[in-house]
Design a protein around this motif. Structure first.
Motif, PDB file in Angstrom:
ATOM      1  N   GLY A 198      16.293   9.488   3.201  1.00 45.23           N
ATOM      2  CA  GLY A 198      15.441   9.100   4.372  1.00 45.23           C
ATOM      3  C   GLY A 198      15.208   7.414   3.871  1.00 45.23           C
ATOM      4  O   GLY A 198      14.198   6.783   4.558  1.00 45.23           O
ATOM      5  N   PHE A 199      16.056   6.471   2.937  1.00 43.46           N
ATOM      6  CA  PHE A 199      15.714   5.296   2.631  1.00 43.46           C
ATOM      7  C   PHE A 199      16.055   4.487   3.517  1.00 43.46           C
ATOM      8  O   PHE A 199      17.098   4.470   4.150  1.00 43.46           O
ATOM      9  N   LYS A 200      15.247   3.487   3.774  1.00 40.06           N
ATOM     10  CA  LYS A 200      15.387   2.366   4.877  1.00 40.06           C
ATOM     11  C   LYS A 200      15.006   1.021   4.331  1.00 40.06           C
ATOM     12  O   LYS A 200      13.992   1.046   3.619  1.00 40.06           O
ATOM     13  N   THR A 201      15.767  -0.071   4.411  1.00 36.35           N
ATOM     14  CA  THR A 201      15.049  -1.307   4.180  1.00 36.35           C
ATOM     15  C   THR A 201      14.698  -2.289   5.327  1.00 36.35           C
ATOM     16  O   THR A 201      15.076  -1.963   6.343  1.00 36.35           O
ATOM     17  N   PHE A 202      13.943  -3.189   4.865  1.00 43.64           N
ATOM     18  CA  PHE A 202      13.404  -4.071   5.872  1.00 43.64           C
ATOM     19  C   PHE A 202      13.717  -5.325   5.392  1.00 43.64           C
ATOM     20  O   PHE A 202      14.458  -5.682   4.508  1.00 43.64           O
ATOM     21  N   ASP A 203      13.504  -6.526   6.092  1.00 44.96           N
ATOM     22  CA  ASP A 203      13.429  -7.883   5.809  1.00 44.96           C
ATOM     23  C   ASP A 203      12.725  -8.308   4.529  1.00 44.96           C
ATOM     24  O   ASP A 203      11.882  -7.393   4.202  1.00 44.96           O
ATOM     25  N   GLY A 204      13.193  -9.178   3.782  1.00 45.10           N
ATOM     26  CA  GLY A 204      12.350  -9.409   2.472  1.00 45.10           C
ATOM     27  C   GLY A 204      12.762  -8.415   1.436  1.00 45.10           C
ATOM     28  O   GLY A 204      13.727  -7.761   1.366  1.00 45.10           O
ATOM     29  N   ALA A 205      11.810  -8.275   0.522  1.00 45.67           N
ATOM     30  CA  ALA A 205      11.823  -6.988  -0.476  1.00 45.67           C
ATOM     31  C   ALA A 205      11.512  -5.570  -0.083  1.00 45.67           C
ATOM     32  O   ALA A 205      11.253  -4.882  -1.129  1.00 45.67           O
ATOM     33  N   TYR A 206      11.022  -5.444   1.054  1.00 44.31           N
ATOM     34  CA  TYR A 206      10.367  -4.220   1.495  1.00 44.31           C
ATOM     35  C   TYR A 206      11.532  -3.207   1.816  1.00 44.31           C
ATOM     36  O   TYR A 206      12.304  -3.317   2.347  1.00 44.31           O
ATOM     37  N   ALA A 207      11.077  -2.030   1.749  1.00 45.07           N
ATOM     38  CA  ALA A 207      11.679  -0.861   2.037  1.00 45.07           C
ATOM     39  C   ALA A 207      10.827   0.454   1.757  1.00 45.07           C
ATOM     40  O   ALA A 207       9.565   0.408   1.602  1.00 45.07           O
ATOM     41  N   LYS A 208      11.481   1.659   2.442  1.00 47.62           N
ATOM     42  CA  LYS A 208      10.614   2.859   2.602  1.00 47.62           C
ATOM     43  C   LYS A 208      11.818   4.099   2.360  1.00 47.62           C
ATOM     44  O   LYS A 208      12.791   4.011   2.748  1.00 47.62           O
ATOM     45  N   ASN A 209      10.960   5.057   2.014  1.00 47.61           N
ATOM     46  CA  ASN A 209      11.777   6.566   2.393  1.00 47.61           C
ATOM     47  C   ASN A 209      10.682   7.477   2.860  1.00 47.61           C
ATOM     48  O   ASN A 209       9.842   7.064   3.425  1.00 47.61           O
ATOM     49  N   ASP A 210      10.988   8.590   2.979  1.00 53.69           N
ATOM     50  CA  ASP A 210      10.003   9.360   3.571  1.00 53.69           C
ATOM     51  C   ASP A 210       8.946   9.755   2.647  1.00 53.69           C
ATOM     52  O   ASP A 210       7.887  10.009   3.594  1.00 53.69           O
ATOM     53  N   GLN A 211       8.520   9.330   1.649  1.00 53.56           N
ATOM     54  CA  GLN A 211       7.241   9.571   0.815  1.00 53.56           C
ATOM     55  C   GLN A 211       6.628   8.279   0.638  1.00 53.56           C
ATOM     56  O   GLN A 211       5.243   8.346   0.600  1.00 53.56           O
ATOM     57  N   HIS A 212       7.317   7.172   0.491  1.00 51.15           N
ATOM     58  CA  HIS A 212       6.595   5.846  -0.091  1.00 51.15           C
ATOM     59  C   HIS A 212       7.166   4.820   0.635  1.00 51.15           C
ATOM     60  O   HIS A 212       8.160   4.737   1.097  1.00 51.15           O
ATOM     61  N   VAL A 213       6.480   3.596   0.236  1.00 50.33           N
ATOM     62  CA  VAL A 213       6.784   2.370   0.799  1.00 50.33           C
ATOM     63  C   VAL A 213       6.903   1.456  -0.554  1.00 50.33           C
ATOM     64  O   VAL A 213       6.611   1.619  -1.534  1.00 50.33           O
ATOM     65  N   PHE A 214       7.924   0.565  -0.518  1.00 48.64           N
ATOM     66  CA  PHE A 214       8.495  -0.264  -1.694  1.00 48.64           C
ATOM     67  C   PHE A 214       8.546  -1.559  -1.496  1.00 48.64           C
ATOM     68  O   PHE A 214       8.694  -2.224  -0.588  1.00 48.64           O
ATOM     69  N   TYR A 215       8.105  -2.323  -2.639  1.00 54.65           N
ATOM     70  CA  TYR A 215       8.246  -3.657  -2.604  1.00 54.65           C
ATOM     71  C   TYR A 215       8.986  -4.153  -3.938  1.00 54.65           C
ATOM     72  O   TYR A 215       8.563  -3.927  -4.871  1.00 54.65           O
ATOM     73  N   GLN A 216       9.978  -4.917  -3.603  1.00 56.89           N
ATOM     74  CA  GLN A 216      10.921  -5.112  -4.948  1.00 56.89           C
ATOM     75  C   GLN A 216      11.186  -3.943  -5.958  1.00 56.89           C
ATOM     76  O   GLN A 216      11.191  -3.919  -6.961  1.00 56.89           O
ATOM     77  N   GLY A 217      11.428  -2.884  -5.315  1.00 58.00           N
ATOM     78  CA  GLY A 217      11.938  -1.577  -5.867  1.00 58.00           C
ATOM     79  C   GLY A 217      10.740  -0.931  -6.285  1.00 58.00           C
ATOM     80  O   GLY A 217      10.913   0.105  -7.153  1.00 58.00           O
ATOM     81  N   ASN A 218       9.503  -1.400  -6.304  1.00 63.04           N
ATOM     82  CA  ASN A 218       8.205  -0.575  -6.787  1.00 63.04           C
ATOM     83  C   ASN A 218       7.511  -0.137  -5.488  1.00 63.04           C
ATOM     84  O   ASN A 218       7.259  -0.586  -4.507  1.00 63.04           O
ATOM     85  N   ILE A 219       6.874   1.194  -5.952  1.00 64.38           N
ATOM     86  CA  ILE A 219       6.099   1.658  -5.029  1.00 64.38           C
ATOM     87  C   ILE A 219       4.611   0.838  -4.647  1.00 64.38           C
ATOM     88  O   ILE A 219       3.797   0.084  -5.329  1.00 64.38           O
ATOM     89  N   LEU A 220       4.725   0.607  -3.327  1.00 70.76           N
ATOM     90  CA  LEU A 220       3.468   0.214  -2.831  1.00 70.76           C
ATOM     91  C   LEU A 220       2.456   0.820  -2.546  1.00 70.76           C
ATOM     92  O   LEU A 220       2.359   1.670  -1.476  1.00 70.76           O
ATOM     93  N   GLN A 221       1.528   0.889  -3.464  1.00 71.87           N
ATOM     94  CA  GLN A 221       0.576   1.870  -3.424  1.00 71.87           C
ATOM     95  C   GLN A 221      -0.339   1.661  -2.336  1.00 71.87           C
ATOM     96  O   GLN A 221      -0.926   0.724  -1.753  1.00 71.87           O
ATOM     97  N   GLY A 222      -0.783   3.096  -1.736  1.00 68.23           N
ATOM     98  CA  GLY A 222      -1.671   3.215  -0.715  1.00 68.23           C
ATOM     99  C   GLY A 222      -0.928   2.718   0.682  1.00 68.23           C
ATOM    100  O   GLY A 222      -1.297   3.108   1.824  1.00 68.23           O
ATOM    101  N   ALA A 223       0.387   2.502   0.843  1.00 64.63           N
ATOM    102  CA  ALA A 223       1.011   2.058   2.088  1.00 64.63           C
ATOM    103  C   ALA A 223       1.599   3.279   3.013  1.00 64.63           C
ATOM    104  O   ALA A 223       2.206   4.356   2.340  1.00 64.63           O
ATOM    105  N   ASP A 224       1.533   3.287   4.013  1.00 64.46           N
ATOM    106  CA  ASP A 224       1.754   4.533   4.788  1.00 64.46           C
ATOM    107  C   ASP A 224       3.225   4.455   5.657  1.00 64.46           C
ATOM    108  O   ASP A 224       3.338   3.281   6.240  1.00 64.46           O
ATOM    109  N   PRO A 225       4.262   5.236   4.933  1.00 63.81           N
ATOM    110  CA  PRO A 225       5.670   4.881   5.339  1.00 63.81           C
ATOM    111  C   PRO A 225       6.016   5.206   7.054  1.00 63.81           C
ATOM    112  O   PRO A 225       6.639   4.588   7.509  1.00 63.81           O
TER     113      PRO A 225
END
Length: 541
Positions: free
Chosen positions: A241-268
């Motif tokens: 379920g991985f999906k990218t956004f503009d910038g360094a943001y991305a997400k999958n079914d479990q987490h949101v990521f920024y620059q490859g690291n989990i963005l704690q507390g973010a709701d995918p």
């Protein structure tokens, strides 16, 4: 007050504009004897806007490229703006973005430092953000990077990304890609490239990523069958379920990521990105470049004008904090400027020694505004004739150029020809009531008044689209309307390199000048609060 600011802001955006003609490029208006340049997007969001060029000579004006270069007998222009140092008599276009004259090579109007105009060949300029140029067996990338290929005769640039190669070496934006096979290397996507064995992100090898399994996801992310990669780094992100956004943001079914690291507390499930990947938000939080920030509370009951007024208020708070910080750092800045001048600055004792004829033609310096407007002006000495020095003032915010004339002994004969349409580009008028101590009766006329702006708005055609309000115009309006100089008479004093000018209200200005009487610093405050700070930018030696 804020309502009037918004009214005046709209006037400032549209004054000097002709939004009725859907033109782009250069236009010569024979009826008004003007030269205009049309932008695709105007400062107010208009689909087309034309502005008159300052100090252009219509009789000798020549279009070299309708959407790029032009010249007259005095100046050379790029997209309506003047090019410092360019010589009209020998100026020639080399390609879409490159040009040259007898002294310099230019890329998009900027000097390519070190390139020889007598030995130059354009290799590639398909992209406006960079270009490759060959001169004296060296390759110039953009305006300030130069490198020597391993084999100049076989050097070529890839259509994809920033990669280039010759028969021996591979380069990314002029830097050697160590270990890459030149024979098999190819560009994959933007900053990714590969040879027959490995994938590379810019100059770094992506360890573990198989060439055959490479799949591009965005400018920041790539994947193979099992893994997700951020730049050259292998991540622990699940591809499910991985999906990218503009910038360094991305997400999958479990987490949101920024620059490859989990963005704690973010709701995918509710996460979204805007402002080209700079800002993001979910159901609970807002994010700026990967850091959680306070969300702006949007009151749906507010009108669009009220929201704009609140935006101006927030800007003023940020601007005032920035100016207060600059004022606090002013003593240190003055000290640094004195060191940069080697303590050869103007004093009451050496005012009579000013001799502008000692300056070489082409003498120049950059004059910087420290406000959030981020403005700058390039002073360039164009000529010294009949004991009169003529300086051209160039700015990216300005169409054409402004001129300032000074006598050989430094007296200002003509200010920078302020016009309403150019008022937001340059508002420095130092030449009156200076170089003398004591009381000066001479008054300084404000550059632009509220009444002038309001009258200009009333004269505009109702068909003109107003568009949306832009930050730079808000900044300039606040400066012009709230902090306009009040005029003289003044009292002038001097202490250790700094000239102080105080008006009848008690508002104070500080100046520094070099030994030729040319500006080095201008600080201004009103009602005890800092409102302006310009200084000269000294290039590192």
């Amino acid at each position: 007050m804020t309502n009037r600011l918004l009214l005046l802001l709209t006037a400032l955006m549209l004054v000097g504009c002709n939004t009725t003609a859907p033109e782009r490029g250069y236009i010569v208006n024979t009826k008004t004897n003007q030269v205009l340049y049309g932008d695709r997007i105007g400062p107010g969001g208009q689909t087309s806007v034309t502005r008159s060029l300052n100090n252009v000579d219509p009789a000798t004006f020549e279009v070299i490229d309708r959407f790029g270069y032009a010249k007259d007998k005095h100046l050379v222009f790029k997209s309506g703006g003047s090019i410092p140092f360019a010589d009209p008599a020998t100026f020639r276009k080399l390609s879409q973005y490159y040009a040259a004259d007898k002294r310099y090579v230019y890329f998009k109007g900027e000097i390519v430092r070190g390139a020889n105009p007598d030995n130059v060949q354009v290799i590639d300029d398909k992209w406006s953000y960079r270009g490759y140029l060959l001169s004296d067996n060296k390759v110039y990338l953009g305006t300030d990077k130069v490198f020597t290929p391993c084999d100049i005769d076989t050097f070529k640039v890839f259509d994809v990304g920033g990669f280039a190669k010759d028969r021996e070496c591979v380069f990314f934006e002029g830097e050697r890609v160590t270990g890459a096979s030149a024979k098999s290397f190819r560009g994959l996507y933007i900053d990714y490239g590969a040879d027959h064995q490995h994938v590379y992100y810019q100059t770094k090898r992506v360890k573990g990523l198989n060439v055959k399994d490479f799949r591009k996801l965005s400018a920041e992310y790539a994947k193979d069958k099992k893994h997700i990669y951020f730049h050259e780094q292998l991540t622990t992100i699940s591809p499910e379920g991985f999906k990218t956004f503009d910038g360094a943001y991305a997400k999958n079914d479990q987490h949101v990521f920024y620059q490859g690291n989990i963005l704690q507390g973010a709701d995918p499930d509710t996460f979204r990105v805007y402002y080209f990947g700079v800002m993001a938000k979910d159901k609970s939080y807002c994010y700026h470049k990967g850091k959680r920030t306070e969300c702006e509370k949007k009151d749906e009951s507010l009108s669009q004008q009220e929201r704009q007024e609140n935006g101006l208020k927030r800007f003023l708070e940020i601007q005032n904090k920035s100016l207060a910080k600059n004022a606090k750092e002013l003593p240190a800045r003055i000290r640094d400027l004195k060191l940069a001048l080697n303590h050869r600055y103007l004093t009451p004792d050496n005012v009579n020694d000013i001799d502008l004829s000692k300056l070489p033609i082409g003498f120049h310096f950059r004059w910087i505004d420290t406000s959030l407007a981020d403005r700058s002006v390039m002073y360039e000495l164009r000529s010294m004739e009949n004991d009169i020095a003529t300086f051209a003032l160039h700015s990216n915010n300005l169409r054409g150029a402004l001129f300032e004339k000074r006598s050989r002994d430094g007296k200002v004969l003509s200010d920078s020809e302020m016009k309403l349409s150019a008022a937001f580009s340059y508002q420095y008028t130092p030449g009156k009531c200076l170089y003398k101590l004591g009381k000066c009766e001479q008054e300084i006329t404000p550059l632009v008044t509220a009444d002038a702006l309001t009258n200009s708005l009333l004269q505009l055609s109702p068909e003109n689209p107003q568009g949306k309000l832009y930050l730079n115009e808000q900044i300039e309006l606040v400066k012009l309307q709230q902090h306009a100089p009040t005029g003289g008479p003044y009292h002038i004093s001097y202490d250790d390199g700094v000239w102080t000018r105080i008006d009848e209200r008690g508002d104070k200005e500080l100046f520094m000048f070099d030994e030729f009487g040319l500006p080095v610093l201008h600080f201004r405050e009103q009602d005890g609060q800092p409102v302006d700070l310009w200084y000269r930018k000294f290039e590192p030696k």
